[in-house]
Design a protein around this motif. Structure first.
Motif, PDB file in Angstrom:
ATOM      1  N   ARG A 395       0.851  -1.186   0.000  1.00  0.00           N
ATOM      2  CA  ARG A 395       0.000   0.000   0.000  1.00  0.00           C
ATOM      3  C   ARG A 395       0.894   1.246   0.000  1.00  0.00           C
ATOM      4  N   TYR A 396       0.686   2.118  -0.981  1.00  0.00           N
ATOM      5  CA  TYR A 396       1.482   3.336  -1.127  1.00  0.00           C
ATOM      6  C   TYR A 396       0.618   4.554  -0.801  1.00  0.00           C
ATOM      7  N   PHE A 397       1.028   5.326   0.185  1.00  0.00           N
ATOM      8  CA  PHE A 397       0.337   6.580   0.495  1.00  0.00           C
ATOM      9  C   PHE A 397       0.997   7.725  -0.263  1.00  0.00           C
ATOM     10  N   LEU A 398       0.159   8.664  -0.705  1.00  0.00           N
ATOM     11  CA  LEU A 398       0.628   9.798  -1.496  1.00  0.00           C
ATOM     12  C   LEU A 398       0.620  11.097  -0.705  1.00  0.00           C
ATOM     13  N   ALA A 399       0.299  11.018   0.567  1.00  0.00           N
ATOM     14  CA  ALA A 399       0.310  12.181   1.448  1.00  0.00           C
ATOM     15  C   ALA A 399       0.456  11.679   2.871  1.00  0.00           C
ATOM     16  N   GLY A 400       0.850  12.563   3.765  1.00  0.00           N
ATOM     17  CA  GLY A 400       1.009  12.193   5.159  1.00  0.00           C
ATOM     18  C   GLY A 400       2.462  12.222   5.602  1.00  0.00           C
ATOM     19  N   GLU A 401       2.661  12.294   6.903  1.00  0.00           N
ATOM     20  CA  GLU A 401       4.011  12.390   7.445  1.00  0.00           C
ATOM     21  C   GLU A 401       4.772  11.072   7.305  1.00  0.00           C
ATOM     22  N   GLU A 402       4.085   9.937   7.554  1.00  0.00           N
ATOM     23  CA  GLU A 402       4.726   8.638   7.461  1.00  0.00           C
ATOM     24  C   GLU A 402       4.196   7.885   6.235  1.00  0.00           C
ATOM     25  N   ASP A 403       5.020   6.983   5.716  1.00  0.00           N
ATOM     26  CA  ASP A 403       4.654   6.116   4.589  1.00  0.00           C
ATOM     27  C   ASP A 403       4.272   6.899   3.338  1.00  0.00           C
ATOM     28  N   ASN A 404       4.720   8.120   3.237  1.00  0.00           N
ATOM     29  CA  ASN A 404       4.441   8.944   2.066  1.00  0.00           C
ATOM     30  C   ASN A 404       5.511   8.656   1.022  1.00  0.00           C
ATOM     31  N   VAL A 405       5.146   7.948  -0.039  1.00  0.00           N
ATOM     32  CA  VAL A 405       6.133   7.506  -1.009  1.00  0.00           C
ATOM     33  C   VAL A 405       6.727   8.663  -1.801  1.00  0.00           C
ATOM     34  N   ILE A 406       5.992   9.765  -1.964  1.00  0.00           N
ATOM     35  CA  ILE A 406       6.529  10.908  -2.705  1.00  0.00           C
ATOM     36  C   ILE A 406       7.731  11.502  -1.987  1.00  0.00           C
ATOM     37  N   SER A 407       7.673  11.499  -0.660  1.00  0.00           N
ATOM     38  CA  SER A 407       8.791  12.076   0.102  1.00  0.00           C
ATOM     39  C   SER A 407      10.061  11.259  -0.043  1.00  0.00           C
ATOM     40  N   GLN A 408       9.965  10.016  -0.545  1.00  0.00           N
ATOM     41  CA  GLN A 408      11.143   9.173  -0.703  1.00  0.00           C
ATOM     42  C   GLN A 408      11.890   9.418  -2.014  1.00  0.00           C
ATOM     43  N   ILE A 409      11.343  10.225  -2.885  1.00  0.00           N
ATOM     44  CA  ILE A 409      12.021  10.517  -4.152  1.00  0.00           C
ATOM     45  C   ILE A 409      13.316  11.288  -3.869  1.00  0.00           C
ATOM     46  N   HIS A 410      14.385  10.902  -4.536  1.00  0.00           N
ATOM     47  CA  HIS A 410      15.661  11.599  -4.353  1.00  0.00           C
ATOM     48  C   HIS A 410      15.536  13.074  -4.722  1.00  0.00           C
ATOM     49  N   LYS A 411      16.318  13.888  -4.034  1.00  0.00           N
ATOM     50  CA  LYS A 411      16.282  15.328  -4.268  1.00  0.00           C
ATOM     51  C   LYS A 411      16.537  15.694  -5.724  1.00  0.00           C
ATOM     52  N   PRO A 412      17.571  15.122  -6.387  1.00  0.00           N
ATOM     53  CA  PRO A 412      17.786  15.488  -7.801  1.00  0.00           C
ATOM     54  C   PRO A 412      16.599  15.142  -8.695  1.00  0.00           C
ATOM     55  N   LYS A 414      13.413  15.032  -7.671  1.00  0.00           N
ATOM     56  CA  LYS A 414      12.373  16.030  -7.376  1.00  0.00           C
ATOM     57  C   LYS A 414      12.608  17.301  -8.182  1.00  0.00           C
ATOM     58  N   GLU A 415      13.882  17.683  -8.294  1.00  0.00           N
ATOM     59  CA  GLU A 415      14.198  18.893  -9.049  1.00  0.00           C
ATOM     60  C   GLU A 415      13.774  18.744 -10.511  1.00  0.00           C
ATOM     61  N   LEU A 416      13.908  17.533 -11.042  1.00  0.00           N
ATOM     62  CA  LEU A 416      13.566  17.287 -12.444  1.00  0.00           C
ATOM     63  C   LEU A 416      12.069  17.072 -12.645  1.00  0.00           C
ATOM     64  N   ALA A 417      11.422  16.451 -11.674  1.00  0.00           N
ATOM     65  CA  ALA A 417      10.046  16.008 -11.865  1.00  0.00           C
ATOM     66  C   ALA A 417       9.005  17.078 -11.580  1.00  0.00           C
ATOM     67  N   PHE A 418       9.313  18.007 -10.669  1.00  0.00           N
ATOM     68  CA  PHE A 418       8.318  18.989 -10.249  1.00  0.00           C
ATOM     69  C   PHE A 418       8.690  20.394 -10.706  1.00  0.00           C
ATOM     70  N   PRO A 419       7.693  21.261 -10.815  1.00  0.00           N
ATOM     71  CA  PRO A 419       7.948  22.612 -11.320  1.00  0.00           C
ATOM     72  C   PRO A 419       8.852  23.446 -10.421  1.00  0.00           C
ATOM     73  N   ARG A 420       8.828  23.231  -9.128  1.00  0.00           N
ATOM     74  CA  ARG A 420       9.619  24.050  -8.228  1.00  0.00           C
ATOM     75  C   ARG A 420      10.727  23.226  -7.598  1.00  0.00           C
ATOM     76  N   SER A 421      11.465  23.837  -6.705  1.00  0.00           N
ATOM     77  CA  SER A 421      12.647  23.195  -6.154  1.00  0.00           C
ATOM     78  C   SER A 421      12.273  22.049  -5.219  1.00  0.00           C
ATOM     79  N   ALA A 422      13.239  21.155  -5.001  1.00  0.00           N
ATOM     80  CA  ALA A 422      13.024  20.035  -4.091  1.00  0.00           C
ATOM     81  C   ALA A 422      12.721  20.529  -2.685  1.00  0.00           C
ATOM     82  N   GLN A 423      13.363  21.626  -2.288  1.00  0.00           N
ATOM     83  CA  GLN A 423      13.119  22.166  -0.952  1.00  0.00           C
ATOM     84  C   GLN A 423      11.674  22.646  -0.817  1.00  0.00           C
ATOM     85  N   GLU A 424      11.159  23.291  -1.858  1.00  0.00           N
ATOM     86  CA  GLU A 424       9.773  23.756  -1.812  1.00  0.00           C
ATOM     87  C   GLU A 424       8.798  22.561  -1.807  1.00  0.00           C
ATOM     88  N   VAL A 425       9.132  21.513  -2.549  1.00  0.00           N
ATOM     89  CA  VAL A 425       8.310  20.308  -2.540  1.00  0.00           C
ATOM     90  C   VAL A 425       8.273  19.702  -1.135  1.00  0.00           C
TER      91      VAL A 425
END
Length: 463
Positions: A395-412, A414-425
């Protein structure tokens, strides 16, 4: 170049394709056009009298071609009034039985033995195909409600029941044998066999009781009939209670709430029994879960990697949202979609479909593997789910503090995948301090501009 590659490659609902959804066309359908929701009126009544009823849900694949993998699974609902018994029968199907409300005595017959179990809300047991059993509502006041997942072993989606005591609509299985076979089998004259075991005896019995005007109705009552308190006490003498400590038995019932929930906070609880934790579920490759969402709370967006989950609303009301792709030939499912065939293939391929539904008791939801879903409770909401293809499901959660799989994406990435910076994400993701369940009302926050929220249109933007 790397960024272009990531955004142009669009595997279904993969993490690296999340950013691409910022540019999709988003549409939604009303409840009646929703192929993933069965309202309670989709149940067909198989039997009904003043003592209770038995109802079978419409075939999943008849409702939608998207559910064709569920063609051999059916949902059966059983309800009976206090001090009644569902008389012995056997079915050519495996059953997973869950008590939704009330108290019961379930007796299961073996070739040289029998087992009786005292069941309460949340108790669950598997009944293998061919098992002969009978079910008593032992409560003095509350109706007994039971939900069964049915898996036929002969014809896909077509369970067949055989009654030991026949009725007007379906004779006893014994009556199907010839006179000579019955006489030889019981070493008794056929007239005596007919009088003692077969349905003709039932007719005479009702006449003797002075129910001549209810001859046919009396025969129908041979499915769910009244039982005395004394008879209930006799049946309950050796009944075993469901174990509150273990779910490892191969034949005894287990309670869905007997162990700690796998997810829990002040907004809700999520209980689940998997094949790894219970041998009864292993050969069927099914998990069973029991979810409580408090009023005004949200089960956060998530999806299952392999399991197709069939969910029944037991109590309460709420809102259901599911995200699907529009490149699945959904236009052919309903006549209302015909006009959409005129759209270009590229546009259809880019669309994300948002399906919404208002939930009420008795409604059934189907959540295909990989399809993100969120459920909001407008009153205290109680759900019971059966997960098909449970082995190795994640089971993959897409929001939340724990078990949020989006937060596991590497910083580089995130920089490529999203419109804003990894820090803002990361800053935006950290706004949610709850996990799995949360307050359904959006919170106003000073940090993070609205512009960032608008641009971070990931898979969550579909809800």
């Amino acid at each position: 170049m790397a960024a272009t590659t990531l955004k142009d490659s669009f595997p279904l609902l993969t993490l690296l394709g999340i950013a691409f959804l910022a540019s999709v066309c988003l549409s939604s359908r009303s409840d009646q056009d929703n192929p993933f929701v069965f309202e309670s009126n989709r149940f067909q009544t198989l039997f009904e009298n003043e003592n209770g009823h038995i109802r079978l849900l419409q075939k999943f694949d008849q409702h939608s071609k998207l559910l064709e993998n569920l063609q051999n699974y059916r949902l059966l609902e059983y309800k009976s009034k206090p001090h009644t018994i569902f008389l012995p029968q056997q079915t050519d199907a495996d059953f997973i039985l869950v008590v939704l409300s009330g108290k019961a005595i379930l007796t299961v017959l073996l070739p040289n033995d029998r087992n009786s179990f005292s069941l309460e809300r949340g108790d669950t047991i598997k009944l293998p195909a061919g098992t002969i059993g009978y079910l008593v509502n032992r409560d003095d006041e509350e109706d007994l409600r039971v939900l069964d997942l049915v898996i036929p072993v002969n014809r896909p989606g077509e369970p067949q029941s055989f009654l030991l005591s026949g009725n007007q609509n379906q004779p006893s299985i014994l009556s199907g044998f010839s006179k000579n076979i019955l006489e030889a089998s019981f070493n008794t004259d056929y007239k005596e066999i007919e009088k003692v075991l077969l349905e003709e005896h039932g007719k005479e019995k009702y006449h003797r009781r002075g129910l001549k005007d209810r001859r046919q109705r009396g025969q129908e009552e041979n499915v769910i009939v009244k039982i005395s308190r004394k008879q209930i006490e006799e049946l309950n003498k050796n009944a075993k209670s469901s174990s509150k400590k273990s779910t490892s038995s191969e034949s005894e019932p287990f309670n869905l709430r007997s162990r700690e929930p796998i997810y829990s906070n002040k907004f809700g609880k999520f209980f689940e029994i998997t094949p790894k934790r219970n041998p009864q579920l292993q050969d069927l490759n099914i998990f069973v879960n029991y979810v409580e969402i408090n009023e005004g709370s949200l089960l956060l967006p998530h999806y299952n990697s392999r399991a197709i989950v069939i969910v029944t609303v037991n109590e309460g009301k709420g809102d259901f949202e599911l995200v699907s792709q529009r490149n699945e030939n959904q236009q052919g499912l309903r006549e209302e979609y015909d006009e959409e065939k005129e759209q270009g293939e590229e546009e259809i391929r880019k669309q994300v479909q948002n399906y919404k539904a208002k939930l009420s008791p008795g409604d059934v939801l189907v959540i295909p593997a990989g399809y993100p879903v969120a459920i909001k409770a407008s009153s205290n909401l109680n759900l019971v789910g059966f997960g098909i293809n449970a082995e190795n499901n994640q089971r993959y959660f897409l929001a939340g503090e724990e078990d949020n799989v989006i937060s596991q994406i590497h910083k580089p990435v995130k920089e490529l995948a999203f419109p804003r910076s990894a820090q803002e994400v990361d800053t935006l993701l950290e706004n949610q301090k709850q996990s799995h369940f949360a307050n359904a009302q959006p919170q106003e926050r000073e940090r993070g501009s609205q512009e960032i929220k608008d641009h971070l249109y990931s898979i969550l933007g579909s809800f």
